[in-house]
Design a protein around this motif. Structure first.
Motif, PDB file in Angstrom:
ATOM      1  N   ASP A 365      -8.945  11.161  23.999  1.00 27.39           N
ATOM      2  CA  ASP A 365      -9.981  11.401  25.010  1.00 27.39           C
ATOM      3  C   ASP A 365     -11.038  10.303  25.012  1.00 27.39           C
ATOM      4  O   ASP A 365     -11.577   9.945  26.058  1.00 27.39           O
ATOM      5  N   HIS A 366     -11.356   9.796  23.830  1.00 30.14           N
ATOM      6  CA  HIS A 366     -12.341   8.708  23.759  1.00 30.14           C
ATOM      7  C   HIS A 366     -11.839   7.491  24.538  1.00 30.14           C
ATOM      8  O   HIS A 366     -12.609   6.849  25.282  1.00 30.14           O
ATOM      9  N   GLY A 367     -10.567   7.169  24.375  1.00 30.11           N
ATOM     10  CA  GLY A 367     -10.000   6.038  25.118  1.00 30.11           C
ATOM     11  C   GLY A 367     -10.015   6.268  26.615  1.00 30.11           C
ATOM     12  O   GLY A 367     -10.313   5.349  27.401  1.00 30.11           O
ATOM     13  N   ASN A 368      -9.709   7.481  27.041  1.00 27.49           N
ATOM     14  CA  ASN A 368      -9.763   7.787  28.471  1.00 27.49           C
ATOM     15  C   ASN A 368     -11.188   7.659  29.012  1.00 27.49           C
ATOM     16  O   ASN A 368     -11.412   7.191  30.132  1.00 27.49           O
ATOM     17  N   GLY A 369     -12.161   8.084  28.199  1.00 29.82           N
ATOM     18  CA  GLY A 369     -13.550   7.963  28.611  1.00 29.82           C
ATOM     19  C   GLY A 369     -13.974   6.508  28.764  1.00 29.82           C
ATOM     20  O   GLY A 369     -14.723   6.161  29.691  1.00 29.82           O
ATOM     21  N   GLN A 370     -13.509   5.642  27.867  1.00 26.94           N
ATOM     22  CA  GLN A 370     -13.832   4.214  27.971  1.00 26.94           C
ATOM     23  C   GLN A 370     -13.200   3.584  29.211  1.00 26.94           C
ATOM     24  O   GLN A 370     -13.795   2.713  29.848  1.00 26.94           O
ATOM     25  N   THR A 371     -12.004   4.043  29.550  1.00 32.14           N
ATOM     26  CA  THR A 371     -11.360   3.548  30.766  1.00 32.14           C
ATOM     27  C   THR A 371     -12.156   3.975  31.998  1.00 32.14           C
ATOM     28  O   THR A 371     -12.379   3.191  32.929  1.00 32.14           O
ATOM     29  N   LYS A 372     -12.606   5.215  31.999  1.00 36.16           N
ATOM     30  CA  LYS A 372     -13.438   5.712  33.102  1.00 36.16           C
ATOM     31  C   LYS A 372     -14.722   4.904  33.200  1.00 36.16           C
ATOM     32  O   LYS A 372     -15.162   4.534  34.310  1.00 36.16           O
ATOM     33  N   ASP A 407     -15.520  13.171  29.608  1.00 36.61           N
ATOM     34  CA  ASP A 407     -16.798  12.713  29.066  1.00 36.61           C
ATOM     35  C   ASP A 407     -16.679  11.234  28.693  1.00 36.61           C
ATOM     36  O   ASP A 407     -15.573  10.715  28.474  1.00 36.61           O
ATOM     37  N   ILE A 408     -17.817  10.583  28.602  1.00 38.89           N
ATOM     38  CA  ILE A 408     -17.861   9.183  28.156  1.00 38.89           C
ATOM     39  C   ILE A 408     -18.691   9.132  26.881  1.00 38.89           C
ATOM     40  O   ILE A 408     -19.881   9.443  26.894  1.00 38.89           O
ATOM     41  N   ASN A 409     -18.059   8.783  25.792  1.00 38.55           N
ATOM     42  CA  ASN A 409     -18.709   8.723  24.481  1.00 38.55           C
ATOM     43  C   ASN A 409     -19.048   7.264  24.160  1.00 38.55           C
ATOM     44  O   ASN A 409     -18.157   6.425  24.048  1.00 38.55           O
ATOM     45  N   GLY A 411     -20.391   6.187  21.424  1.00 39.58           N
ATOM     46  CA  GLY A 411     -20.297   5.921  20.001  1.00 39.58           C
ATOM     47  C   GLY A 411     -18.863   5.681  19.561  1.00 39.58           C
ATOM     48  O   GLY A 411     -17.942   5.547  20.372  1.00 39.58           O
ATOM     49  N   ALA A 412     -18.670   5.605  18.245  1.00 39.57           N
ATOM     50  CA  ALA A 412     -17.323   5.445  17.689  1.00 39.57           C
ATOM     51  C   ALA A 412     -16.542   6.735  17.908  1.00 39.57           C
ATOM     52  O   ALA A 412     -17.103   7.832  17.822  1.00 39.57           O
ATOM     53  N   TRP A 413     -15.252   6.614  18.173  1.00 41.25           N
ATOM     54  CA  TRP A 413     -14.475   7.795  18.544  1.00 41.25           C
ATOM     55  C   TRP A 413     -14.454   8.834  17.422  1.00 41.25           C
ATOM     56  O   TRP A 413     -14.471  10.039  17.678  1.00 41.25           O
ATOM     57  N   ALA A 414     -14.431   8.378  16.157  1.00 42.70           N
ATOM     58  CA  ALA A 414     -14.372   9.308  15.023  1.00 42.70           C
ATOM     59  C   ALA A 414     -15.761   9.606  14.459  1.00 42.70           C
ATOM     60  O   ALA A 414     -15.879  10.314  13.460  1.00 42.70           O
ATOM     61  N   GLU A 415     -16.798   9.041  15.096  1.00 45.60           N
ATOM     62  CA  GLU A 415     -18.184   9.216  14.667  1.00 45.60           C
ATOM     63  C   GLU A 415     -18.413   8.688  13.248  1.00 45.60           C
ATOM     64  O   GLU A 415     -19.264   9.186  12.509  1.00 45.60           O
ATOM     65  N   LYS A 416     -17.646   7.698  12.861  1.00 43.24           N
ATOM     66  CA  LYS A 416     -17.830   7.002  11.586  1.00 43.24           C
ATOM     67  C   LYS A 416     -17.250   5.602  11.747  1.00 43.24           C
ATOM     68  O   LYS A 416     -16.363   5.376  12.577  1.00 43.24           O
ATOM     69  N   ASN A 417     -17.771   4.674  10.963  1.00 41.98           N
ATOM     70  CA  ASN A 417     -17.308   3.297  11.133  1.00 41.98           C
ATOM     71  C   ASN A 417     -15.951   3.087  10.471  1.00 41.98           C
ATOM     72  O   ASN A 417     -15.445   3.931   9.733  1.00 41.98           O
ATOM     73  N   LEU A 418     -15.389   1.924  10.727  1.00 42.96           N
ATOM     74  CA  LEU A 418     -14.027   1.638  10.283  1.00 42.96           C
ATOM     75  C   LEU A 418     -13.931   1.575   8.759  1.00 42.96           C
ATOM     76  O   LEU A 418     -12.904   1.953   8.182  1.00 42.96           O
ATOM     77  N   ARG A 419     -14.980   1.097   8.101  1.00 48.98           N
ATOM     78  CA  ARG A 419     -14.952   1.027   6.639  1.00 48.98           C
ATOM     79  C   ARG A 419     -14.832   2.424   6.036  1.00 48.98           C
ATOM     80  O   ARG A 419     -14.052   2.648   5.099  1.00 48.98           O
ATOM     81  N   VAL A 420     -15.589   3.371   6.576  1.00 49.29           N
ATOM     82  CA  VAL A 420     -15.523   4.749   6.085  1.00 49.29           C
ATOM     83  C   VAL A 420     -14.142   5.335   6.364  1.00 49.29           C
ATOM     84  O   VAL A 420     -13.548   6.014   5.504  1.00 49.29           O
TER      85      VAL A 420
END
Length: 526
Positions: A365-372, A407-409, A411-420
């Motif tokens: 869903d996050h990816g779809n929101g970014q496309t929108k 929805d359009i989010n 922030g990061a899709w998982a609500e945490k950065n890649l290192r975490v």
């Protein structure tokens, strides 16, 4: 009493880097989001003087002798200069052997200091190179005692600077030794009695003592004397100091740039494509993986888990295949590609580790929101980039459901950065090994720009500065790492959808060089 936990010992794992004086990551104190350099804890704060930029132009005569004469020969002449000043010039405690101090010598004092040097035919011939430099503050003293230079002396001057450019090199250490010894011989620097062994090692340098400890001590002590060399500090009991001429260092480097040409580092490297066998193997694996995709498909409805699991691997496969059929595997775009693959791997591993239906759907869903978001921004723009297909964006945004419900989010899709995410997925090793460096190429950070856009000028009189280069296809290939990561991503997929056994062969042709190949110079604060 509660036992105190031992601090984690800083370490450098790679053996060939252990003698480089490189502080480990653990040695950098943290302040907020910044890892401060190890010297930042010293108070008052250090203001280091540069060996290359400031010291070499100020001790050029010694650099010339070190480049032109055998080592025992020039070390003997170095000693005579210091001893002659100490023994025969009453105001020796006012003086020093750098060019800025030499400019304050009288004609008689100069002849006393350099009588042995000027009586040596090899030395005087080499020192004619000094007369190529107009900005030396003591040039008049040299020019009245040396024959005019010829064109060959440009080579002498280049070798003089290049030979001691590395502040830990033998020549540079020898020059730093005589600078230190001058202060000791003239009585301006005193050592406690417990350092008698070190003093004896200095007196008989380089024939006494363990050079693995003597040389670093010489360099460390010389650094502390640079404020005296440049007239910023008085050493010993002296209450006054002589007035030195304005600094000539930048004038020296500007003069050398104007008088000599850049020397590019060789010819442009011919780009090479990857081994065609690698491309064929990638295509074969992609075909086998597609069959496995179909065999594990349970229905034709929305399956966020199945689609993302295979899709991330297919995307990474496509990226490695793309660069394997072009030159980009040895270029900067290859490193940006590797960064994308790493992000796909971390995302996949995190999703597989959690294996939560809501999380798989959240990723989608996050990816779809970014496309929108991209569609709406471009629909209201005056002009649309030519690579964008608005109808395709609309189709993708509407594929799962009408885009008005997305929805359009921001922030990061998982609500945490890649290192975490990498840490929680148990693959922090991948993040640490690849992500920071490869991200530099994606974000245009300076080290990446430097690597891709410039080569080193081989003229030491230009301080080995940076000059524009042709497109860089001479970087190490990323194919090996791409194949390793693809195999690990495949291992993640089969955790959820077992039965696929094909893996890419990582052969010796794509293996990185052995760790013991080559060795670069170490570094200390110079």
């Amino acid at each position: 009493m509660k036992k105190r936990k031992a601090a984690k010992k800083p370490h450098i794992k790679h053996e060939k880097f252990r003698d480089r004086n490189i502080s480990s990551l653990e040695s950098h104190p943290r302040e907020g989001k910044t890892l401060k350099n190890p010297f930042s804890v010293i108070r008052p704060q250090m203001t280091p003087r540069s060996w290359v930029n400031e010291c070499i132009p100020n001790i050029l005569w010694a650099c010339v002798l070190a480049a032109a004469l055998d080592r025992p020969h020039y070390l003997r002449l170095f000693r005579t200069v210091a001893i002659n000043i100490r023994a025969n010039i009453p105001r020796h405690s006012d003086l020093f052997i750098s060019h800025n101090f030499l400019s304050k010598f009288s004609e008689a004092e100069f002849d006393i200091a350099f009588c042995d040097v000027l009586a040596d035919p090899e030395a005087t011939d080499a020192l004619r190179a000094l007369l190529l430099v107009d900005c030396l503050p003591d040039r008049a003293l040299w020019s009245s005692r040396l024959a005019p230079p010829d064109d060959s002396h440009w080579q002498t001057l280049g070798h003089a600077v290049g030979g001691c450019f590395d502040h830990q090199s033998q020549s540079a250490t020898d020059i730093r030794w005589i600078k230190l010894m001058f202060f000791i011989i003239t009585g301006r620097m005193m050592f406690p009695s417990e350092m008698a062994v070190f003093l004896e090692n200095l007196r008989l340098y380089p024939d006494r003592g363990d050079m693995r400890s003597v040389r670093p001590m010489i360099r460390a002590a010389e650094i502390g004397l640079r404020t005296v060399e440049f007239g910023e500090e008085i050493l010993g009991d002296k209450k006054t100091t002589i007035e030195l001429p304005p600094p000539h260092q930048e004038a020296f480097w500007s003069e050398m740039q104007g008088k000599t040409q850049c020397l590019p580092n060789g010819e442009m490297q011919s780009p090479e494509r990857a081994d065609p066998a690698v491309t064929r193997a990638l295509l074969d694996v992609s075909e086998g993986l597609a069959e496995h995709f179909h065999s594990t498909t349970q229905h034709t409805g929305l399956d966020a888990r199945h689609d993302a699991c295979f899709g991330l691997l297919f995307y990474a496969l496509n990226l490695v295949t793309d660069i394997s059929v072009s030159y980009s595997h040895t270029g900067s775009i290859g490193r940006s590609t590797l960064r994308t693959i790493v992000e796909c791997f971390i995302t996949l591993s995190y999703l597989v580790k959690k294996d939560d239906p809501a999380l798989w759907l959240k990723y989608r869903d996050h990816g779809n929101g970014q496309t929108k978001l991209s569609l709406l921004k471009n629909l209201s723009a005056e002009s649309v980039p030519r690579f964008i297909d608005l109808e395709l964006l609309e189709s993708l945004a509407n594929e799962d459901k009408w885009l008005e419900f997305h929805d359009i989010n921001f922030g990061a899709w998982a609500e945490k950065n890649l290192r975490v995410m990498a840490t929680e997925a148990g693959i922090k090793d991948v993040y640490d090994a690849y992500y920071d460096l490869c991200s530099g190429y994606t974000h245009g950070q300076w080290s990446a720009v430097r690597d891709a856009s410039f080569i080193t000028c081989f003229n030491p009189l230009h301080r080995f500065h940076r000059i524009p280069r042709p497109v860089n296809f001479g970087m190490k290939s990323i194919i090996h790492d791409g194949l390793v990561l693809l195999n690990r991503m495949t291992d993640e997929v089969v955790k959820l959808y077992p039965g696929f056994t094909s893996r890419l062969e990582v052969n010796t042709e794509t293996k990185p060089p052995d760790e013991n190949d080559g060795k670069t110079k170490g570094a200390e604060t110079g």
